[in-house]
Design an enzyme around this catalytic site. Sequence first.
Site, PDB file in Angstrom:
ATOM      1  N   LYS A  67       0.840  -1.200   0.000  1.00 14.61           N
ATOM      2  CA  LYS A  67       0.000   0.000   0.000  1.00 14.61           C
ATOM      3  C   LYS A  67       0.872   1.246   0.000  1.00 14.61           C
ATOM      4  CE  LYS A  67      -0.125  -0.332   5.016  1.00 14.61           C
ATOM      5  NZ  LYS A  67      -0.800  -0.965   6.129  1.00 14.61           N
ATOM      6  N   MET A 110      10.638  25.260   0.750  1.00 15.19           N
ATOM      7  CA  MET A 110       9.787  24.332   0.014  1.00 15.19           C
ATOM      8  C   MET A 110      10.601  23.341  -0.820  1.00 15.19           C
ATOM      9  SD  MET A 110       6.759  25.012  -2.750  1.00 15.19           S
ATOM     10  CE  MET A 110       5.659  25.931  -1.698  1.00 15.19           C
ATOM     11  N   TYR A 119      14.605  31.936   5.629  1.00 19.53           N
ATOM     12  CA  TYR A 119      13.397  32.676   6.006  1.00 19.53           C
ATOM     13  C   TYR A 119      13.392  33.041   7.486  1.00 19.53           C
ATOM     14  CZ  TYR A 119      11.130  31.477   1.584  1.00 19.53           C
ATOM     15  OH  TYR A 119      10.795  31.360   0.270  1.00 19.53           O
ATOM     16  N   ARG A 138     -11.138   0.459  14.065  1.00 22.78           N
ATOM     17  CA  ARG A 138     -10.950   1.246  12.851  1.00 22.78           C
ATOM     18  C   ARG A 138     -12.013   0.775  11.866  1.00 22.78           C
ATOM     19  NH1 ARG A 138      -4.954   1.369  10.234  1.00 22.78           N
ATOM     20  NH2 ARG A 138      -5.522  -0.757   9.689  1.00 22.78           N
TER      21      ARG A 138
HETATM   22  C1  LIG Z   1      -0.205  -1.745   6.960  1.00 25.12           C
HETATM   23  C2  LIG Z   1      -0.837  -2.950   7.443  1.00 25.12           C
HETATM   24  C3  LIG Z   1      -0.072  -4.079   7.825  1.00 25.12           C
HETATM   25  C4  LIG Z   1       1.421  -4.081   7.865  1.00 25.12           C
HETATM   26  O1  LIG Z   1       1.905  -3.456   9.034  1.00 25.12           O
HETATM   27  P1  LIG Z   1       3.456  -3.331   9.346  1.00 25.12           P
HETATM   28  O2  LIG Z   1       3.530  -2.798  10.709  1.00 25.12           O
HETATM   29  O3  LIG Z   1       4.002  -2.377   8.343  1.00 25.12           O
HETATM   30  O4  LIG Z   1       4.030  -4.681   9.187  1.00 25.12           O
HETATM   31  C5  LIG Z   1      -0.743  -5.233   8.149  1.00 25.12           C
HETATM   32  N1  LIG Z   1      -2.084  -5.276   8.146  1.00 25.12           N
HETATM   33  C6  LIG Z   1      -2.857  -4.213   7.827  1.00 25.12           C
HETATM   34  C7  LIG Z   1      -4.340  -4.342   7.861  1.00 25.12           C
HETATM   35  C8  LIG Z   1      -2.259  -3.004   7.474  1.00 25.12           C
HETATM   36  O5  LIG Z   1      -3.007  -1.958   7.158  1.00 25.12           O
END
Ligand SMILES: *Cc1c(COP(=O)(O)O)cnc(C)c1O
Length: 821
Positions: free
Chosen positions: A490, A765, A716, A588
């Site tokens: 992701k 920036m 700045y 969540r």
């Molecule tokens: C991101 C995520 C993981 C992985 O977590 P890490 O701490 O990076 O290993 C596993 N399960 C879900 C549902 C996640 O969103």
Amino acid sequence: MASQKYPIEKIAFIVEANAYLTRKDDDIQYLLFDSRRIEVASLSLFFALESNRDGHDFVIDAYRKGVRNFVVKKSKVSHSTLSDANILEVEDPLSALRTLAAFHRSQFSYPVIAITGSNGKTVVKDWLYQLLSPDYKIIRSPKSFNSQIGTALSLWQMSDEYNLAIIEAGISQPGEMDSLEKMIRPSMGVITNVKKAHFENFKSKKEKVLEKMKLFQGADLLIYSPEYINGDSLILPQTKVFSWAYEVNADLKIENRTMGKGGVQAIRACYREKDYQIQIPFQDEASTENAVICWSVLLSFGVDPLIIQERMWSLAPVKMRLEMKQGLNNCTIIDDSYSCDISSLAIALDFLQQQKQHDERTLILSDIPEIGKDKEKTYKKVAELLENKGVDRLIAVGDDLKEHAALFKANTTFFSNTEDFLKAIHRSDFKEETILIKGARSFSFEKISNFLASKIHETALEIDLNALENNLRYYKGKLKPQTKLMVMVKAFSYGSGSYEIANILQFNQVDYLAVAYADEGITLRAAGIKLPIMVMSSDSSSFESMIEHNLEPEIYSFELLYLFIALLSKKGITSYPVHIKLDTGMHRLGFETNDLDNLVELLKNNQQIKVASVFSHFAAADDPSQDEFSKQQLTTLCSFTDNLSEELGYSFMSHIANTAAITRFPAAEMDMVRLGIGLYGINRFVEDDNYLERVATLKTTVSQVKQVGPHDSVGYGRKGRLPRGGQIATVKIGYADGYSRRFGNGVAKMMVRGHLVPTIGDICMDMCMLDVSNIQVKEGDEVTVFGLEPRIEELAKKIDTIPYEILAGISQRVKRVYFYE
Ligand SMILES: *Cc1c(COP(=O)(O)O)cnc(C)c1O
């Protein structure tokens, strides 16, 4: 890769196998241990080796791909399934591989140099190759092939076309050198250096050194430095030695080093009571040491000191890794333009084949230099390789290739030299394809790579794909063999890339990928990723395109479930895989435990969907003070899945473990784990730290260096001050690149020329300033924002965040560049 062939019967005899030969006439030319890397199936002998995965599990795959010769462990493979194959049964296939390599090596009486040591082996090997090439025809181990298997494959390449072999010998486990010695039987040994960092598996430095010395039991000459090892107590009395040192007495004693303009260094040393001087185009410590070692080798080979001087001056840097980057017209460029021999070509072609983002694959190849008398044979092998590795178009540069044009199938263009090629091509000749650039140094293919690669805006996130593979192997090794592995890619694989990472994961046969949004999954599908992909934040508006691209949604509410089922029935689809998310305490997303009955009712007689998995997520797997809570989460998930699968009457996978849980809760492995941050080499546990490697290094460049007075201010708001005056460097990274403003005013440091220097003033920036007072820094210098040092974990701590946020926040305008050995 040897140019000679062995009858299979002879190999059976050499390795003392229990042989079942149904094809007595087979000849063997290639040794194979990975069914994904077949060059010519009919000439390959597959060794079923046991490392992280058992090679016996891949025998069938190799067989399907046409391999008919196998070395396996006794009673591991049934002959009836491979009834038309040759099967060589042995006690231990690895040791059979070593025996065969040792036998082959013993056929040659020319010198064999073995190089070992903590660092510098590959550079010393390649430099010796450069320096001795005028006098010898040299076979050397490809890239950094230095494991036991790599060493065996390197020796296998020896042939009578050569008259010198240079072999790299790595060592990580006590006891390994013995078997390496029997294989390599070096006539000359070189120990580069012996460093603390490589001691993990050894009791002491002394044990390590003793171990290394075993490699040189039969050598006539050993080259070493008394500054690393104590020769008196360790070196065998019958071995001649040649020593080099900076501080103490030695055969080659460095007297003096002077740094000149343009990165040149002069090194003066005393040899046999005379002073000599070399100049090298490097100033750093590691290159200096490597050059001194090569100097020692050349002196002991009897090369005239004046000729040595000449050759040292033209040493070229060793670029060991191939580099993958964005090119023009949406091409992907794989740049391997520093060397060209058959074995490194095979490695690069493997990598090209792995990358599936474009349908078209082009190879730009130069002549292969130094191949001795039988050019025909070599180019025939090249042509064979290209066919097997799916190259669609060849651009061949050089007269030798041209001469052998008849060997190459359609769609090949020939040029005599690099200049001709550059004159003839047009930017529009390349589009939407993957281009491998593979050329010998003398062809200056870097010109081609500059032409084809899009300009890099001098700040880049470098991704080390070997490190990523290492980390993947490490976590796989922790799991039970049957446990599946889902990798979280992701958020652009935690900032490190999309299909580039997914391609490597697919090649390494992970079981599942997971992305946050459908778009990310669609991008992966477009790039040829065939693995199952779970989409975590699915919503009804993306259901259509998810189905179209065969993406599997996470379902976390009844509403989503209804909508998805409705869409599937409308389309007449049945048994579509979905992943049910259960909230066990993270609060969540997810169903609640008391949704069980309703869920059962809905799913029980449902034809449209099939539960592929039920999962949950730990809220605090990395925090020992929350272990009771984590255990509760696991129990909750287990009882939920037990009930659900009983009611549904079929089984599905259950999973909950993220990276931290893989390390801390083996009991939570279940059917699958979800690996995230650990793959990228980041973790909080000391026990993993020794094994994980850094994947991401963020680098930028100095744009300008300025002197400032005690009353001047920097940036700045005039916040940056140097009360005693000093020097600042402006670098090309700012908060728009993802370098947080909170790093300003000395909170973070960057690495320049081996010094950690603080930021000064606010972060702007697109740039920021560093305090480089008292350090020699110039425009164009490379700057490490994070990597080996400073570490991203430290940076995160400084601004009270976690590495995830920094990595995922590196903006898209920062180019990603991939390296692979
Ligand atoms: C991101 C995520 C993981 C992985 O977590 P890490 O701490 O990076 O290993 C596993 N399960 C879900 C549902 C996640 O969103």
